[in-house]
Design an enzyme around this catalytic site. Structure first.
Site, PDB file in Angstrom:
ATOM      1  N   GLY A  19       0.826  -1.209   0.000  1.00  0.00           N
ATOM      2  CA  GLY A  19       0.000   0.000   0.000  1.00  0.00           C
ATOM      3  C   GLY A  19       0.852   1.248   0.000  1.00  0.00           C
ATOM      4  O   GLY A  19       2.060   1.219   0.257  1.00  0.00           O
ATOM      5  N   MET A  23       1.733  10.073   3.235  1.00  0.00           N
ATOM      6  CA  MET A  23       2.974  10.289   3.969  1.00  0.00           C
ATOM      7  C   MET A  23       3.886   9.078   4.008  1.00  0.00           C
ATOM      8  O   MET A  23       5.025   9.188   4.450  1.00  0.00           O
ATOM      9  CB  MET A  23       2.644  10.701   5.415  1.00  0.00           C
ATOM     10  CG  MET A  23       2.042  12.074   5.538  1.00  0.00           C
ATOM     11  SD  MET A  23       1.774  12.501   7.257  1.00  0.00           S
ATOM     12  CE  MET A  23       0.499  11.331   7.695  1.00  0.00           C
ATOM     13  N   ASP A 135      -7.444  12.151  12.959  1.00  0.00           N
ATOM     14  CA  ASP A 135      -7.606  11.886  11.525  1.00  0.00           C
ATOM     15  C   ASP A 135      -8.488  10.658  11.310  1.00  0.00           C
ATOM     16  O   ASP A 135      -8.160   9.766  10.524  1.00  0.00           O
ATOM     17  CB  ASP A 135      -6.239  11.688  10.871  1.00  0.00           C
ATOM     18  CG  ASP A 135      -6.316  11.771   9.345  1.00  0.00           C
ATOM     19  OD1 ASP A 135      -7.239  12.442   8.839  1.00  0.00           O
ATOM     20  OD2 ASP A 135      -5.471  11.166   8.668  1.00  0.00           O
TER      21      ASP A 135
END
Length: 726
Positions: A19, A23, A135
């Site tokens: 994946g 960031m 987040d």
């Protein structure tokens, strides 16, 4: 640069890239020390070069490593190697909630609430450890193939938001709270807002606010009225809609104040989806200004004046020395009367209250100054209340906590991060004991040294003051003296008895520790310290970590039989299980509308997150019957004038009125085969016609002949019949 097949941290072998994000890149790796597969998240270069970000990222990730919860992707390790910053996490085989929503378009309210409960439990565990995610979004929620729901990216989110990472990197503007959009202070209630947006998306398949730019979306979070989910999906229950709306209030004070409150309402919505139990608070109304009436003001002033007068009287008595003796009773009564006469007096200015206010202000100012001096002293090191001694020439004196107890004697039994101590110069046994008392796991490697005595710690791979999660590994470099040491054999994977034999043969003593492992058979060695093929002094101690086998994480299946469907779902969620397929079936034992079947029996133990199928009773099944008969021709008794070969209409009707057979025949016997008959009895009706012959009559007087034509008559008769139960 990460390459497939390379080793990181001398233990993690990179297997494949699985994946990528804004960031970081994520790789599947094998932990050769603990013999398990892990996920390694590697920071991208632009963030690795930002020292401020890296520092905060490490602190937050280390704190997140202390979180252990079934609904959190656990962080195992944090490290850096040749400019590569990485975190090692639990490897979860599944898909993100974002992809799951895209796959199903939108989720049913039961599935959405079930997922929200598990997410809330994970976030609640973090909040209880003073860690805020900041987040929360479907991309950071993973659903495993076993149905477990896990929240990921704790720590990295906080590090990012505290470093002004742009929204195109974070990709979270659709889920950000109004206070985050303003750049203001955010806390636990910001996570609640983001979870509310996530629930909205699960229920409707879309986000509540969208726009061409991130700024436009952020402004909508701040200014625009929140849309109701039932505008898009009318069948969403009222309670679920209210929960989402309460989570997404603009003001944090009007949202749920904790994840525990939210979980309670989510569970209630499964049991009573259409009830109006969600309580909306309005702090502005609850704290609204209350006016003091004239009467109340008079009472306040009278009591204040009475108190002042009594204090003044006591002061005068003290000055005249009358307090030490008896005060004349008549003087006291006169003073009381004087006070009573002044009750109606209203004084606009009270010098005594002004003096008290001034004194309180001075005291408050002094207290604030003391607090400021205290924190400045702590930062500069002037005040050192931890009892931690300075390291001089590589040696450290024993530190105490002020009670005479060595800091090494205090165990960290919780999940709070611990601060690394200085161990250089300590004897190995002392350093190991101190680190283990702190909840850390020392790992030893030896090095020849003519400066340090044998078994003296030369250095550690973690500097003093670094925050570490309980269970973190600390590598100690220890002096083996000037003599060449003995090479350690590899005992990882061997049985404990075989490992002991191999090590003792080389002259080492063995210390045993134990831990659970899903990959190493019970009784075999998971890891050794010092590691294989390094050299250690003859007679030194080698620690071997022995497997206890796979940790028993199974949960007990609750009894669902006789429960309503919503109640059964709530029981499964509370037990850590998920809901599989649901359906209906007939049951003579269980009342209609209640659960009559569960795929795992009550009291059995299954893995956490296992899907359990349930079926709801439709009540007792209605008995059905069948007709397998050979219908005989009408008898003489039934139809004396019936003639074989005559056309007969045969009709069979059940007691319920259902027609089973309707045919015409001239030949008997007649076969009849019918199944699924809802009655046990019925009637066979035979209908046929009889025609009489024409007759001729001669009149004897005239000799005239008269012919009378024949007639046709329809005749009917019935038979009772019983059917056979299927």
């Amino acid at each position: 640069m990460i390459k497939i097949g390379m080793m990181i941290g001398d233990r993690y072998e990179i297997l494949e890239k699985i994946g990528t994000g804004g960031m970081s890149d994520v790789y599947k790796a094998k932990d050769h020390k603990l013999k398990r597969f892990v996920a390694i998240k590697v920071l991208k270069q632009e963030f690795s070069e930002n020292d401020n970000f890296v520092t905060k990222f490490r602190i937050e990730a280390q704190a997140a490593a202390g979180l252990m919860h079934p609904n959190i992707v656990n962080v195992y390790d944090v490290g850096e190697e040749n400019g590569i910053y990485y975190i090692v996490m639990e490897l979860v085989d599944g898909i993100t909630l974002k992809k799951y929503i895209e796959k199903k378009a939108r989720l049913t309210y039961k599935e959405a609430v079930s997922i929200a409960i598990q997410v809330s439990l994970g976030i609640e565990a973090a909040h209880n450890n003073h860690i805020i995610h900041r987040d929360i979004k479907p991309q950071n929620i993973i659903i495993s193939k076993e149905g477990k729901v896990k929240v990921t990216d704790f720590g990295i989110a906080k590090a990012a938001t505290s470093n002004t990472i742009t929204s195109n990197v974070m990709g979270s503007v659709h889920y950000t709270s109004p206070e985050q959009a303003r750049g203001g202070y955010s806390d636990e209630k910001s996570d609640i807002y983001s979870l509310g947006i996530t629930m909205f998306e699960m229920l409707t398949g879309r986000v509540p606010f969208n726009g061409e730019t991130t700024v436009a979306i952020a402004i909508k979070h701040i200014q625009e009225e929140f849309p109701t989910p039932r505008e898009y999906v009318p069948e969403i229950p009222a309670s679920v809609e209210s929960i989402v709306i309460k989570c997404c209030q603009k003001s944090p004070d009007r949202r749920y104040q904790s994840m525990a409150e939210l979980v309670d309402d989510l569970k209630q919505s499964l049991l009573n989806p259409d009830e109006d139990f969600v309580v909306f608070s309005d702090p502005d109304t609850e704290a609204s200004t209350r006016f003091i009436s004239d009467t109340e003001m008079d009472q306040i002033k009278r009591q204040s004046e009475r108190r002042d007068s009594m204090d003044e009287a006591l002061r005068l008595r003290s000055e005249t020395g009358s307090l030490s003796g008896r005060y004349p009773e008549e003087d006291y009564e006169g003073e009381e009367e004087e006070i009573e006469e002044d009750e109606g007096y209203e004084d606009e200015y009270d010098p005594r209250m002004e003096r008290i206010t001034t004194i309180l202000a001075v005291v408050a100012g002094i207290a604030v100054c003391c607090v400021i001096i205290f924190f400045v002293g702590r930062i500069t090191g002037v005040f050192n209340f931890t009892g931690e001694s300075k390291v001089i020439d590589g040696s450290q004196s024993e530190s105490t906590d002020g009670t005479g107890t060595s800091t090494g004697d205090r165990e960290n039994s919780g999940t709070e991060p611990v601060e690394m101590i200085a161990v250089a110069g300590m004897k190995l046994d002392e350093a190991v004991a101190a680190l283990r008392d702190m909840g850390l796991e020392p790992e030893i490697e030896y090095m020849e040294s003519d400066t340090y005595e044998t078994d003296t710690v030369i250095s550690a791979d973690v500097s003093k003051g670094t925050l570490l999660a309980p269970g973190a590994i600390v590598k100690l470099t220890v002096s083996s003296g000037t003599e060449e040491g003995v090479e350690l054999p590899e005992v990882e994977g061997l049985s404990y008895e075989a490992a002991v034999g191999a090590l003792e043969e080389k002259g080492f003593t063995v210390k045993k520790t134990e831990s659970y492992s899903a990959d190493v058979e019970r009784g075999n060695v998971i890891a050794q310290s010092p590691t294989a093929y390094t050299k250690a002094p003859a007679g030194s101690t080698v620690t071997v970590n022995v497997s206890l086998g796979q940790e028993d994480t199974k949960v007990r299946v609750p009894n669902l039989i006789g429960s309503e469907e919503d109640e059964a779902i709530a029981k499964l969620i509370e037990a850590g299980l998920t809901v599989g397929n649901t359906g209906e079936m007939s049951s003579e034992e269980v009342e209609s509308g209640l659960v009559c079947y569960q795929s795992y029996s009550y009291g059995s133990y299954v893995e956490q997150g296992t899907s359990v199928d349930i079926k709801v009773s439709m009540g007792s099944a209605q008995a059905t019957y069948r007709l397998n008969a050979s219908i005989a021709a009408p008898t003489v008794d039934e139809a004396p004038d019936y003639v074989a070969g005559t056309s007969v209409k045969v009709t069979i009707v059940a007691e319920t009125g259902k027609i089973l057979l309707d045919t015409t025949t001239t030949a008997f016997p007649l076969s009849a085969n019918v199944s699924g008959i809802p009655a046990s009895r019925g009637t066979i009706t035979f209908t046929y016609t009889v025609t009489t012959d024409a007759t001729t009559v001669t009149d004897p007087d005239t000799g005239e002949t008269v012919t009378t034509p024949g007639t046709t008559v329809e005749k009917t008769f019935t038979r009772e019949i019983e059917f056979t139960r299927e």
